[in-house]
Write a protein that holds these residues in place. Structure first.
Motif, PDB file in Angstrom:
ATOM      1  N   GLN A  12      90.308  68.270  -5.944  1.00 52.94           N
ATOM      2  CA  GLN A  12      90.013  69.407  -5.870  1.00 52.94           C
ATOM      3  C   GLN A  12      90.647  70.588  -4.788  1.00 52.94           C
ATOM      4  O   GLN A  12      90.739  71.722  -4.872  1.00 52.94           O
ATOM      5  CB  GLN A  12      88.478  69.752  -5.842  1.00 52.94           C
ATOM      6  CG  GLN A  12      88.034  69.289  -4.357  1.00 52.94           C
ATOM      7  CD  GLN A  12      87.431  67.720  -4.473  1.00 52.94           C
ATOM      8  OE1 GLN A  12      87.943  67.000  -4.935  1.00 52.94           O
ATOM      9  NE2 GLN A  12      86.324  67.605  -3.590  1.00 52.94           N
ATOM     10  N   TRP A  60      91.321  72.665 -11.675  1.00 53.09           N
ATOM     11  CA  TRP A  60      92.018  71.330 -10.780  1.00 53.09           C
ATOM     12  C   TRP A  60      90.475  70.768 -10.182  1.00 53.09           C
ATOM     13  O   TRP A  60      89.731  71.494  -9.939  1.00 53.09           O
ATOM     14  CB  TRP A  60      93.094  71.633  -9.862  1.00 53.09           C
ATOM     15  CG  TRP A  60      92.810  72.348  -8.883  1.00 53.09           C
ATOM     16  CD1 TRP A  60      92.646  72.090  -7.722  1.00 53.09           C
ATOM     17  CD2 TRP A  60      92.874  73.876  -8.867  1.00 53.09           C
ATOM     18  NE1 TRP A  60      92.250  73.123  -6.894  1.00 53.09           N
ATOM     19  CE2 TRP A  60      92.513  74.238  -7.805  1.00 53.09           C
ATOM     20  CE3 TRP A  60      93.270  74.781  -9.795  1.00 53.09           C
ATOM     21  CZ2 TRP A  60      92.672  75.676  -7.341  1.00 53.09           C
ATOM     22  CZ3 TRP A  60      93.275  75.992  -9.263  1.00 53.09           C
ATOM     23  CH2 TRP A  60      92.874  76.659  -8.407  1.00 53.09           C
ATOM     24  N   GLY A  61      90.729  69.511 -10.020  1.00 60.97           N
ATOM     25  CA  GLY A  61      89.651  68.492  -9.592  1.00 60.97           C
ATOM     26  C   GLY A  61      88.988  67.807 -10.816  1.00 60.97           C
ATOM     27  O   GLY A  61      89.455  67.365 -11.589  1.00 60.97           O
ATOM     28  N   ASP A  62      87.708  67.688 -10.396  1.00 55.06           N
ATOM     29  CA  ASP A  62      86.667  66.862 -11.209  1.00 55.06           C
ATOM     30  C   ASP A  62      86.629  67.475 -12.646  1.00 55.06           C
ATOM     31  O   ASP A  62      86.248  68.602 -12.918  1.00 55.06           O
ATOM     32  CB  ASP A  62      85.302  66.716 -10.519  1.00 55.06           C
ATOM     33  CG  ASP A  62      84.148  66.043 -11.205  1.00 55.06           C
ATOM     34  OD1 ASP A  62      84.641  65.114 -12.009  1.00 55.06           O
ATOM     35  OD2 ASP A  62      83.077  66.197 -11.017  1.00 55.06           O
ATOM     36  N   THR A  65      85.361  78.587  -7.020  1.00 53.37           N
ATOM     37  CA  THR A  65      85.280  77.131  -6.323  1.00 53.37           C
ATOM     38  C   THR A  65      83.826  76.604  -6.438  1.00 53.37           C
ATOM     39  O   THR A  65      82.723  77.293  -6.360  1.00 53.37           O
ATOM     40  CB  THR A  65      85.806  76.882  -4.784  1.00 53.37           C
ATOM     41  OG1 THR A  65      84.787  77.839  -4.164  1.00 53.37           O
ATOM     42  CG2 THR A  65      87.216  77.817  -4.799  1.00 53.37           C
ATOM     43  N   SER A 125      83.536  70.156  -6.593  1.00 58.55           N
ATOM     44  CA  SER A 125      84.453  69.196  -6.958  1.00 58.55           C
ATOM     45  C   SER A 125      85.377  69.761  -7.918  1.00 58.55           C
ATOM     46  O   SER A 125      86.338  68.855  -8.433  1.00 58.55           O
ATOM     47  CB  SER A 125      83.872  68.006  -7.302  1.00 58.55           C
ATOM     48  OG  SER A 125      83.003  68.007  -8.516  1.00 58.55           O
ATOM     49  N   HIS A 126      85.351  70.859  -8.387  1.00 56.79           N
ATOM     50  CA  HIS A 126      86.338  71.450  -9.314  1.00 56.79           C
ATOM     51  C   HIS A 126      86.537  73.197  -8.940  1.00 56.79           C
ATOM     52  O   HIS A 126      85.945  73.514  -8.419  1.00 56.79           O
ATOM     53  CB  HIS A 126      86.095  71.291 -10.660  1.00 56.79           C
ATOM     54  CG  HIS A 126      84.975  72.256 -11.220  1.00 56.79           C
ATOM     55  ND1 HIS A 126      83.833  72.280 -10.949  1.00 56.79           N
ATOM     56  CD2 HIS A 126      85.043  73.222 -12.172  1.00 56.79           C
ATOM     57  CE1 HIS A 126      82.913  72.861 -11.779  1.00 56.79           C
ATOM     58  NE2 HIS A 126      83.974  73.841 -12.303  1.00 56.79           N
ATOM     59  N   ASN A 127      88.011  73.505  -9.134  1.00 55.12           N
ATOM     60  CA  ASN A 127      88.194  74.790  -8.940  1.00 55.12           C
ATOM     61  C   ASN A 127      88.928  75.384 -10.173  1.00 55.12           C
ATOM     62  O   ASN A 127      89.437  74.685 -10.687  1.00 55.12           O
ATOM     63  CB  ASN A 127      88.983  75.027  -7.700  1.00 55.12           C
ATOM     64  CG  ASN A 127      88.668  74.139  -6.470  1.00 55.12           C
ATOM     65  OD1 ASN A 127      87.433  74.773  -6.016  1.00 55.12           O
ATOM     66  ND2 ASN A 127      89.008  73.029  -5.846  1.00 55.12           N
ATOM     67  N   ASN A 148      90.325  63.623 -14.222  1.00 54.63           N
ATOM     68  CA  ASN A 148      90.766  64.667 -13.067  1.00 54.63           C
ATOM     69  C   ASN A 148      91.980  65.316 -13.056  1.00 54.63           C
ATOM     70  O   ASN A 148      92.913  64.680 -13.470  1.00 54.63           O
ATOM     71  CB  ASN A 148      90.278  64.077 -11.771  1.00 54.63           C
ATOM     72  CG  ASN A 148      88.670  63.493 -11.674  1.00 54.63           C
ATOM     73  OD1 ASN A 148      87.823  63.918 -12.291  1.00 54.63           O
ATOM     74  ND2 ASN A 148      88.604  62.522 -10.733  1.00 54.63           N
ATOM     75  N   ASN A 165      94.462  62.719  -3.940  1.00 55.86           N
ATOM     76  CA  ASN A 165      92.977  62.760  -3.717  1.00 55.86           C
ATOM     77  C   ASN A 165      92.650  62.314  -2.241  1.00 55.86           C
ATOM     78  O   ASN A 165      91.367  61.776  -1.977  1.00 55.86           O
ATOM     79  CB  ASN A 165      92.271  61.929  -4.659  1.00 55.86           C
ATOM     80  CG  ASN A 165      92.754  60.584  -4.757  1.00 55.86           C
ATOM     81  OD1 ASN A 165      93.765  60.264  -3.737  1.00 55.86           O
ATOM     82  ND2 ASN A 165      92.042  59.612  -5.798  1.00 55.86           N
ATOM     83  N   ASN A 203      88.925  65.886  -0.891  1.00 56.12           N
ATOM     84  CA  ASN A 203      89.526  65.915  -1.965  1.00 56.12           C
ATOM     85  C   ASN A 203      89.458  64.704  -3.015  1.00 56.12           C
ATOM     86  O   ASN A 203      90.563  64.364  -3.479  1.00 56.12           O
ATOM     87  CB  ASN A 203      91.151  66.023  -1.428  1.00 56.12           C
ATOM     88  CG  ASN A 203      92.112  66.327  -2.562  1.00 56.12           C
ATOM     89  OD1 ASN A 203      91.627  67.070  -3.278  1.00 56.12           O
ATOM     90  ND2 ASN A 203      93.301  66.118  -2.281  1.00 56.12           N
TER      91      ASN A 203
END
Length: 146
Positions: free
Chosen positions: A18, A61-63, A44, A47-49, A76, A24, A14
Motif C-alpha cells: 500500500q 495500489w495495495g491490497d 486511502t 491496505s489499499h489506496n 496485490n 511490501n 506496507n
C-alpha cells in the motif's frame, strides 16, 4: 500524502504494497511514490489506496484480495497501477475492501467486497470491475450523485 507540487508521498505499514514503492516492507519516512507530478486526488484506507491524475485516469495500489483495485486477477499491486482506460474520473473513495468513484457525468460506480450490500447495487455479490450504482428511483438521471 499529496504535496502542493502534485507529487505523491507515503510511509508506514506496507504489508500489502500500500505504500506503492514496489515492495511490501515497512517504510519509516515519507517516500515519494514514482516520479509523476500530476496527481490530483487521493483516497486511502488501511491496505489499499487510490488516486486520480490530472488527465482523469484512475490508479490503485495495495491490497486487492476482493478486487477493490479492479481487474482480472486479485493480486496485490505494489505500485500505482492504472484501473481501466477511462479518463473521466473526478472523485474516488477507498472503502473497506471496496471502492466507489464518480465520473465527470455524475455517474457513481462501485466495485470490490460487497458484504452486507455496502456497494449499494441491491445485492451482496462481490464486484470485480467498476459497475454503475443506480440513482434512487426518485431521480430522473444517473447524474444525481454529483
Amino acid at each position: 500524502a499529496l504535496k502542493t507540487n502534485k507529487t505523491l508521498w507515503a510511509w508506514g505499514d506496507n504489508s500489502f504494497g500500500q505504500i506503492g514503492n514496489g515492495t511490501n516492507t515497512f517504510v519509516a519516512l515519507p517516500t515519494q511514490i514514482g516520479n509523476s507530478t500530476n496527481w490530483e486526488e487521493i483516497s486511502t484506507k488501511n491496505s489499499h489506496n487510490l488516486a486520480i491524475k490530472s488527465d482523469g485516469t484512475l490508479w490503485g495500489w495495495g491490497d486487492n484480495i476482493h478486487f477493490q483495485l479492479s481487474g482480472s486477477d486479485n493480486s496485490n499491486k505494489l505500485e500505482p497501477t492504472q484501473i481501466g482506460n477511462d479518463n473521466d474520473w473526478v472523485e474516488i473513495i477507498s472503502g473497506n475492501s471496496n471502492t466507489k468513484g464518480i465520473k465527470t457525468d455524475g455517474t457513481l460506480l462501485g466495485w470490490g467486497l460487497n458484504l452486507h450490500g455496502n456497494i449499494g447495487n441491491g445485492n451482496e455479490q462481490n464486484i470485480t470491475t467498476p459497475t454503475i450504482i443506480q440513482c434512487p428511483t426518485t431521480s430522473v438521471t444517473l447524474s444525481c450523485w454529483r
